[in-house]
Design a protein around this motif. Sequence first.
Motif, PDB file in Angstrom:
ATOM      1  N   ASP A 112      -1.252  -4.939  -0.033  1.00 26.12           N
ATOM      2  CA  ASP A 112      -0.367  -4.942  -1.221  1.00 26.12           C
ATOM      3  C   ASP A 112      -1.082  -4.329  -2.427  1.00 26.12           C
ATOM      4  O   ASP A 112      -0.449  -3.723  -3.293  1.00 26.12           O
ATOM      5  N   ASP A 113      -2.407  -4.516  -2.484  1.00 25.50           N
ATOM      6  CA  ASP A 113      -3.167  -3.929  -3.596  1.00 25.50           C
ATOM      7  C   ASP A 113      -3.189  -2.404  -3.485  1.00 25.50           C
ATOM      8  O   ASP A 113      -3.192  -1.709  -4.497  1.00 25.50           O
ATOM      9  N   PHE A 114      -3.218  -1.934  -2.239  1.00 27.03           N
ATOM     10  CA  PHE A 114      -3.169  -0.476  -2.051  1.00 27.03           C
ATOM     11  C   PHE A 114      -1.829   0.040  -2.591  1.00 27.03           C
ATOM     12  O   PHE A 114      -1.779   1.054  -3.278  1.00 27.03           O
TER      13      PHE A 114
ATOM     14  N   ILE B 159       1.815   3.966   4.414  1.00 29.36           N
ATOM     15  CA  ILE B 159       1.896   3.981   5.884  1.00 29.36           C
ATOM     16  C   ILE B 159       1.916   5.420   6.395  1.00 29.36           C
ATOM     17  O   ILE B 159       1.248   5.750   7.372  1.00 29.36           O
ATOM     18  N   THR B 160       2.634   6.263   5.686  1.00 32.48           N
ATOM     19  CA  THR B 160       2.639   7.681   6.059  1.00 32.48           C
ATOM     20  C   THR B 160       1.219   8.236   6.021  1.00 32.48           C
ATOM     21  O   THR B 160       0.794   8.973   6.916  1.00 32.48           O
ATOM     22  N   LEU B 161       0.480   7.879   4.982  1.00 31.64           N
ATOM     23  CA  LEU B 161      -0.869   8.429   4.806  1.00 31.64           C
ATOM     24  C   LEU B 161      -1.860   7.933   5.870  1.00 31.64           C
ATOM     25  O   LEU B 161      -2.961   8.458   5.975  1.00 31.64           O
ATOM     26  N   SER B 162      -1.465   6.943   6.648  1.00 29.22           N
ATOM     27  CA  SER B 162      -2.331   6.528   7.755  1.00 29.22           C
ATOM     28  C   SER B 162      -2.296   7.561   8.873  1.00 29.22           C
ATOM     29  O   SER B 162      -3.211   7.638   9.683  1.00 29.22           O
ATOM     30  N   ASP B 163      -1.217   8.346   8.904  1.00 23.94           N
ATOM     31  CA  ASP B 163      -1.071   9.334   9.981  1.00 23.94           C
ATOM     32  C   ASP B 163      -1.019  10.764   9.485  1.00 23.94           C
ATOM     33  O   ASP B 163      -1.101  11.689  10.284  1.00 23.94           O
ATOM     34  N   ALA B 164      -0.805  10.955   8.203  1.00 21.44           N
ATOM     35  CA  ALA B 164      -0.632  12.309   7.666  1.00 21.44           C
ATOM     36  C   ALA B 164      -1.450  12.472   6.386  1.00 21.44           C
ATOM     37  O   ALA B 164      -1.683  11.492   5.677  1.00 21.44           O
ATOM     38  N   PRO B 165      -1.863  13.707   6.120  1.00 19.32           N
ATOM     39  CA  PRO B 165      -2.703  13.906   4.931  1.00 19.32           C
ATOM     40  C   PRO B 165      -1.942  13.841   3.609  1.00 19.32           C
ATOM     41  O   PRO B 165      -2.548  13.658   2.563  1.00 19.32           O
ATOM     42  N   PHE B 166      -0.614  14.005   3.663  1.00 15.20           N
ATOM     43  CA  PHE B 166       0.183  13.954   2.427  1.00 15.20           C
ATOM     44  C   PHE B 166       1.430  13.105   2.639  1.00 15.20           C
ATOM     45  O   PHE B 166       1.939  13.018   3.759  1.00 15.20           O
TER      46      PHE B 166
ATOM     47  N   GLU C 176      -6.440  12.171   0.272  1.00 14.78           N
ATOM     48  CA  GLU C 176      -7.726  12.191  -0.415  1.00 14.78           C
ATOM     49  C   GLU C 176      -7.661  11.430  -1.747  1.00 14.78           C
ATOM     50  O   GLU C 176      -8.542  10.634  -2.070  1.00 14.78           O
ATOM     51  N   ASP C 177      -6.581  11.695  -2.500  1.00 17.00           N
ATOM     52  CA  ASP C 177      -6.432  11.019  -3.798  1.00 17.00           C
ATOM     53  C   ASP C 177      -6.169   9.529  -3.597  1.00 17.00           C
ATOM     54  O   ASP C 177      -6.674   8.690  -4.339  1.00 17.00           O
ATOM     55  N   TYR C 178      -5.368   9.258  -2.580  1.00 14.84           N
ATOM     56  CA  TYR C 178      -5.065   7.851  -2.270  1.00 14.84           C
ATOM     57  C   TYR C 178      -6.357   7.117  -1.882  1.00 14.84           C
ATOM     58  O   TYR C 178      -6.613   5.999  -2.329  1.00 14.84           O
ATOM     59  N   GLU C 179      -7.174   7.783  -1.089  1.00 10.13           N
ATOM     60  CA  GLU C 179      -8.417   7.129  -0.649  1.00 10.13           C
ATOM     61  C   GLU C 179      -9.344   6.857  -1.832  1.00 10.13           C
ATOM     62  O   GLU C 179     -10.054   5.856  -1.859  1.00 10.13           O
TER      63      GLU C 179
END
Length: 590
Positions: free
Chosen positions: A201-203, A241-248, A273-276
């Motif tokens: 949830d913090d993410f 959740i999308t970003l777990s499988d895709a770069p954008f 990258e920005d999310y990480e």
Amino acid sequence: MNDIIIGIDLGTTNSEVAVVDGGQTRIIEVDGAKLLPSVVGLADDGALLVGQTARNQYVLYPERTVRSIKRRMGEDTKVAMGPQSYTPQEISALILKRLKQAAEKDLGQAVTKAVITVPAYFSDAQRQATRDAGELAGLEVVRIINEPTAAALAYEVDHAQGKTILVYDLGGGTFDCSVVRIAKDVTEVLASHGNNQLGGDDFDARIVDHLITHLKSQGHDPSDNRTAMARLMRAAETAKITLSDAPFALIQEEYLLEHAGAPVHLSLELAREDYEEMIAPYIAETLEAVHIAVKGAGLTVAGLDEVLLVGGATRTPLVQSRLEEELRMQPRSEVDPDLCVATGAAIQGAVIAGAQVASVLVDVTPYTFGTSAIAELNGEMYPYTYIPLIRKNTPIPVTKSEAFETSYDGQRKIIVNVYQGEDPDALNNTEIGSFNIDGLSDVPAGNILITTFSLDVNGILHVSSREKRTGLEARTTIDNATTRFASDELAAARERLSALIDGYEPDAGAVTDADAAGDADAGVGERREIVAARALVEKAERLLDGANAEDRDDLVDGIEAVKDALARDHGEALDKAVAQLADLIYYLES
Ligand code: AMP
């Protein structure tokens, strides 16, 4: 008919129910899905919604929808849902009730008993609130077990070998990591650490912040618009959740707001990258906790055989890669991270029910419990010096006693304060209860009182204090210092709930302790250091085969040193031998 005990993972984001049926563990579907969103709400017509339907309406009616209630468990508070307010226990009870009904439908029989899991890091108050919620749902909670322990049971269900594992559990709202020792028929939590306010949830929240910043840069502020905020939260989770499988991930929300009569649409691309970068500090915090837990177990990372991933947020690639970097080992994730805790709870339920006893749990307390007394602190006599009785990482159930003395002549009364925490100054710890022992003998100072702390497998603490010379005693049970339901409150809460749930009949029949008898099997484990040292020796022995002659000699010496120390002395010599062997293993593996 079989006395079925279901296993429930009451999660922050999702909850699951599992059962061992004919020897096989399986997840029971609720409304056609294995995950029941832990969301409760009221529809337009006042009908109760639990799960996906409630989650769906959160976007539109956040004021009559409640989510992430697990974060509030143990707090003395109420949350608004439509015209009324409910305690966290009541909201959780609605989720549990839904799971219970699904299990009954699936199994074709009444279900009245459950094992419910909680994070290892949960306090007494939070555990008791969970227990109360179970009762309100008409379930006898035969055991509260730690989530990492349940996960270890699920992962190890097919393994008979002794192993030391790290369970890394990152769910929606809680983070927990535990070092668990699994020997043939015993699962023992050696140490655990975590943060019950950290999770996926913090993410989501970081992504929401990012979206707000973006909207503000365009002259729009959605912060006060609850509907817009709820939509942003939902969109953020989808993007995550999308970003777990895709770069954008493309985040698009049409008609999010209105500005000067014109609709405001959101459309923004987020790069992994920005999310990480946004979530890196959270992951760093979890890794720090991992090291604390490993150290707390008397090990270095070299002493770990496996790392198990639990909780939906461990699907985040950065979580897995950072863990692998840090621990030099690929974490295991073959058991569905969302389902393994419920699975383990069901296995525990089956064990208690007497079906195929494969494992006996030995848990540890994640906190130190103690009292205060006048004693030296930092070179001065201080009235609130912390006197720990049950130390963190002690296997439970455990009972410890300590002697105290009255401090002045004719002292007739003593106040026993009970704390949870680690600070030498008791006032910096959490006071979880207190009681008076009154009517002490009129004697000179030095009248001895024996104070006893007993912590049971459900994390419920019994504290008593007894005047040694007369046997005069006072006691308290700290189920929950702040929010424990008095029986009349419990009855009132039941009534409120039955009014809410159409056709709901409170279960007849009192809760019994019959199944607590299963607890008797859980003997007190060996001392943590000894268990950890033995685990290290086993690991070193496994390395012997693949080692070259020189390393083999070093390993044999190291193993002998630890065994020797184990046989003679469990003090400094053991610590030193363990540290040397752990370093050697670390060197050989890196
Ligand atoms: P749990 O409490 O174990 O059910 O975990 C739920 C959390 O996992 C929520 O924050 C979800 O958004 C998150 N989650 C579920 N699937 C994924 C995924 N594929 N990638 C990242 N996070 C996820």
